[in-house]
Every structure is written in structure tokens, then in C-alpha cells.
Design an enzyme around this catalytic site. Structure first.
Site, PDB file in Angstrom:
ATOM      1  N   ARG A 120       0.781  -1.104  -0.070  1.00  0.00           N
ATOM      2  CA  ARG A 120      -0.186  -0.001  -0.016  1.00  0.00           C
ATOM      3  C   ARG A 120       0.959   1.332   0.034  1.00  0.00           C
ATOM      4  NH1 ARG A 120      -3.434  -0.043   4.842  1.00  0.00           N
ATOM      5  NH2 ARG A 120      -4.637   1.511   3.960  1.00  0.00           N
ATOM      6  N   LYS A 185       3.431  -7.504  12.024  1.00  0.00           N
ATOM      7  CA  LYS A 185       2.629  -7.734  10.796  1.00  0.00           C
ATOM      8  C   LYS A 185       2.937  -8.986  10.207  1.00  0.00           C
ATOM      9  CE  LYS A 185       1.513  -5.449   6.464  1.00  0.00           C
ATOM     10  NZ  LYS A 185       1.439  -3.956   5.982  1.00  0.00           N
ATOM     11  N   ARG A 317      -2.775   5.557  14.026  1.00  0.00           N
ATOM     12  CA  ARG A 317      -1.398   5.048  14.711  1.00  0.00           C
ATOM     13  C   ARG A 317      -1.834   5.092  16.200  1.00  0.00           C
ATOM     14  NH1 ARG A 317       0.663   4.093  10.908  1.00  0.00           N
ATOM     15  NH2 ARG A 317       2.351   4.863   9.748  1.00  0.00           N
TER      16      ARG A 317
HETATM   17  C1  BTN Z   1       0.433  -3.794   2.284  1.00  0.00           C
HETATM   18  O1  BTN Z   1       1.345  -2.961   2.032  1.00  0.00           O
HETATM   19  O2  BTN Z   1       0.356  -4.027   3.396  1.00  0.00           O
HETATM   20  C2  BTN Z   1      -0.095  -4.568   1.411  1.00  0.00           C
HETATM   21  C3  BTN Z   1       0.740  -5.588   0.615  1.00  0.00           C
HETATM   22  C4  BTN Z   1       0.158  -6.450  -0.447  1.00  0.00           C
HETATM   23  C5  BTN Z   1       1.168  -7.276  -1.207  1.00  0.00           C
HETATM   24  C6  BTN Z   1       0.668  -8.427  -1.952  1.00  0.00           C
HETATM   25  S1  BTN Z   1       1.538  -9.825  -2.346  1.00  0.00           S
HETATM   26  C7  BTN Z   1       0.402 -10.286  -3.528  1.00  0.00           C
HETATM   27  C8  BTN Z   1      -0.169  -9.085  -4.280  1.00  0.00           C
HETATM   28  N1  BTN Z   1       0.932  -8.588  -5.266  1.00  0.00           N
HETATM   29  C9  BTN Z   1       1.489  -7.506  -5.069  1.00  0.00           C
HETATM   30  O3  BTN Z   1       2.242  -6.951  -5.873  1.00  0.00           O
HETATM   31  N2  BTN Z   1       1.001  -6.933  -4.020  1.00  0.00           N
HETATM   32  C10 BTN Z   1      -0.062  -7.870  -3.374  1.00  0.00           C
END
Ligand code: BTN
Length: 319
Positions: A120, A185, A317
Site C-alpha cells: 500500500r 505484521k 496510529r
Molecule cells: C501492504 O502494504 O500491506 C499490502 C501488501 C500486499 C502485497 C501483496 S503480495 C500479492 C499481491 N501482489 C502485489 O504486488 N501486492 C499484493
């Protein structure tokens, strides 16, 4: 050069002689050596044991389309269009390409490694080979953009429920959709939407779930993995993927029919913010966490009343 058959032979973590590998794969010992080099270049630690052969430092939990399928419910197995890749830029991007190529229905892309995994807020998502789950589900939902509030919360809820984690490790959700274990996380979710304002919207739910990862240099927040959090269990990526898919598909069906309301209470059981003093990362909003409402907004008791916060608007937060 397809190194997959060699990796499958080495996956047991035992030492295999170059000769036996060459014989099993019907290629020369030099070809085996070249493939070992290629695996090493791809980031897989293959050890060379002098005079004895090759081995991985530990057994590898290999992804397999057949095994994932085996773990799916019968109806999902029939309806899903599943692609399992060794290596890809991003499984979310793969879903977009598959739509562009005219594939329809419930699309799922899973990869053993992502070269441009996205998190994100434009952050990269560390996606080393052979360790974790990188999985995207592409589905059409007929609720229009405005009806999709709460969708990312439903995805997080489905993922955490599917893992069946014991209370002792304090599984939780950090609004809107991070999965946490003991405050660290475990998984993140990236939702991407395409479509019209009204009517059917194409939704990509991308889930990155840490399964076997034990070290990561450039992750900028406290993190964990299933193997770190519950070392006594033997986590198998194919099984984990199937459970997440089974739960997610069922939850998305309910969400399409009924929206977020049926999930409000369930989600609030996992809320890590409840009762904590929180501050919004932008603006000067602060208050005490009171969980989500029936649309998935986060509720903050500010002292001057309850403020509702929409996902994507601001993040929160703990102070
Ligand atoms: C975050 O930032 O918390 C979200 C992470 C999401 C990662 C997943 S891995 C599968 C899918 N493909 C990506 O490029 N991103 C999501």
C-alpha cells in the site's frame, strides 16, 4: 533453462550427488551444475558439499497447483481459474493482464516470488523466493464503487479467520486490513479496483502473507511470519493458500449480497485499536478506538463525539 524439476528433487533438504540428480533428470552433471548456478542467481541457497553433491540448507515448501486445488472446496475447484507462477512482476498485475486477455470468472494468481511486489501507499512488498504467499484474487462485484466500502476489511477478516491461529499469539486486525500477530505484521492486503462508478466493479484482492520468512533486511516495520510466530506447527504453503481462498471466496459472496454489515461484529473481535488512544497520521484528529460500524468505518471517540473514518481517507496510529 527450467530449474523447477531440479529444485523439486532438492526440496527434501537431503544431500543429492550430481550423478544421481543427472540420472533422475536425464541430463549431464555439467547441466546440473549450470542449473545449480542459476538457482543460486535466483536467490536460492544451494550448498555444494565437496565430494558429496548438493543440498538446500533446509527442506523447501514447494508451491504446487495440484496441491492447492486439492485443498479447495468442490465448488471453488470448479469455478476458479488458478495460475501458479514461479516468478512474476506482481500477482495483482497478472490479474489485470489476464482480464485484458479476456479471461473471465474467478481468477487467482499465486507466485513463488515477485520481482515488483507492491504494498500500500506505493511501498514495495518484499517477495523472496520459496518463503511466503503472494496471491491475488480477481473478481467482479456488482455493488458499484460506493458499495465497496468495507471490502478490504472483509478480505483481512477472511484471511485471519482462515489461519485458525490460537488466542495465545494474539491474532489481530489493524484497521483497515493488516493482519497482526502479537503486534507484528503477518500479512498485508492491497485492493485495486477497475470499472464503472455504478454496476459491476472488477476487484483485485492481493494478499502477501509471510509463511516461512525468518529474515528480511529492508522491511521498515515490525513483522513476523507463521513459522516465527508458531514454530511448533509445520506450515505448508499450498494448504494455507487453499484455506485462505476457501474462506475469502465465501466471504466475498456474502459481501456482494449483503455488504459489510454481517461482518461488523466478527471484525471487531480482532480489532487491535479498541480502547487505545489513536492519532490520525494526517490532520490533528485523535481519540480512543471504538471499533468499526456496519459500513466498515473506524469509530474514534474524540471527547467531542464519535468521528467516523473511511478506509483510504487517513490512517491511524497508536499514540
Ligand atoms: C501492504 O502494504 O500491506 C499490502 C501488501 C500486499 C502485497 C501483496 S503480495 C500479492 C499481491 N501482489 C502485489 O504486488 N501486492 C499484493
Amino acid at each position: 533453462m527450467n530449474t523447477k524439476p531440479l529444485l523439486r528433487l532438492l526440496a527434501d533438504g537431503e544431500t543429492h550427488s550430481g550423478e544421481s540428480l543427472a540420472e533422475s533428470l536425464g541430463i549431464s552433471r555439467t547441466a546440473i551444475w549450470k542449473q545449480v548456478r542459476k538457482l543460486q542467481e535466483e536467490g536460492i541457497q544451494v550448498e555444494t558439499i565437496r565430494g558429496r553433491g548438493y543440498r538446500l540448507p533446509a527442506p523447501m515448501d514447494m508451491l504446487s497447483e495440484d496441491s492447492i486445488r486439492e485443498g479447495l472446496t468442490a465448488s471453488l475447484r470448479e469455478n476458479i481459474s488458478l495460475a501458479v507462477h514461479d516468478r512474476i512482476d506482481s500477482t495483482n498485475s497478472d490479474i489485470t493482464r489476464r482480464w485484458q486477455q479476456g479471461e473471465a470468472g474467478l481468477l487467482v494468481s499465486i507466485a513463488d516470488c515477485q520481482e515488483q511486489g507492491r504494498g500500500r501507499r506505493g511501498r514495495p512488498w518484499q517477495s523472496p523466493v520459496g518463503k511466503n504467499l503472494y496471491m491475488s484474487v480477481g473478481v467482479s462485484i456488482s455493488r458499484g464503487f460506493t458499495g465497496l466500502e468495507g471490502l478490504s476489511l472483509v478480505a483481512g477478516l477472511a484471511a485471519i479467520e482462515s489461519l485458525g491461529l490460537p488466542e495465545e499469539v494474539r491474532p489481530g486486525l489493524k484497521w483497515p486490513n493488516d493482519l497482526l500477530v502479537d503486534g507484528q505484521k503477518l500479512a498485508g492486503i492491497l485492493i485495486e479496483l477497475q470499472g464503472e462508478l455504478e454496476g459491476a466493479v472488477r476487484v483485485i484482492v492481493g494478499i502477501g502473507l509471510n509463511v516461512h520468512m525468518t529474515d528480511a533486511e529492508s522491511v521498515d516495520q515490525p513483522w513476523t511470519s507463521l513459522s516465527l510466530a508458531l514454530p511448533g506447527e509445520s506450515w505448508v504453503r499450498n494448504r494455507v493458500a487453499a484455506s485462505v481462498l476457501n474462506r475469502l471466496a465465501a466471504r466475498l459472496d456474502t459481501f456482494e449480497q449483503e455488504g459489510f454489515a454481517p461482518f461488523e461484529e466478527l471484525w471487531n473481535q480482532y480489532d487491535i485499536f479498541r480502547g487505545k488512544t489513536l492519532r490520525a497520521t494526517s490532520g490533528d484528529l485523535s481519540g480512543v478506538g471504538c471499533g468499526v460500524d456496519d459500513a466498515g468505518h473506524y469509530l474514534l471517540e474524540t471527547g467531542q463525539g464519535v468521528q467516523r473514518i473511511s478506509a483510504g481517507e487517513i490512517s491511524l496510529r497508536v499514540v
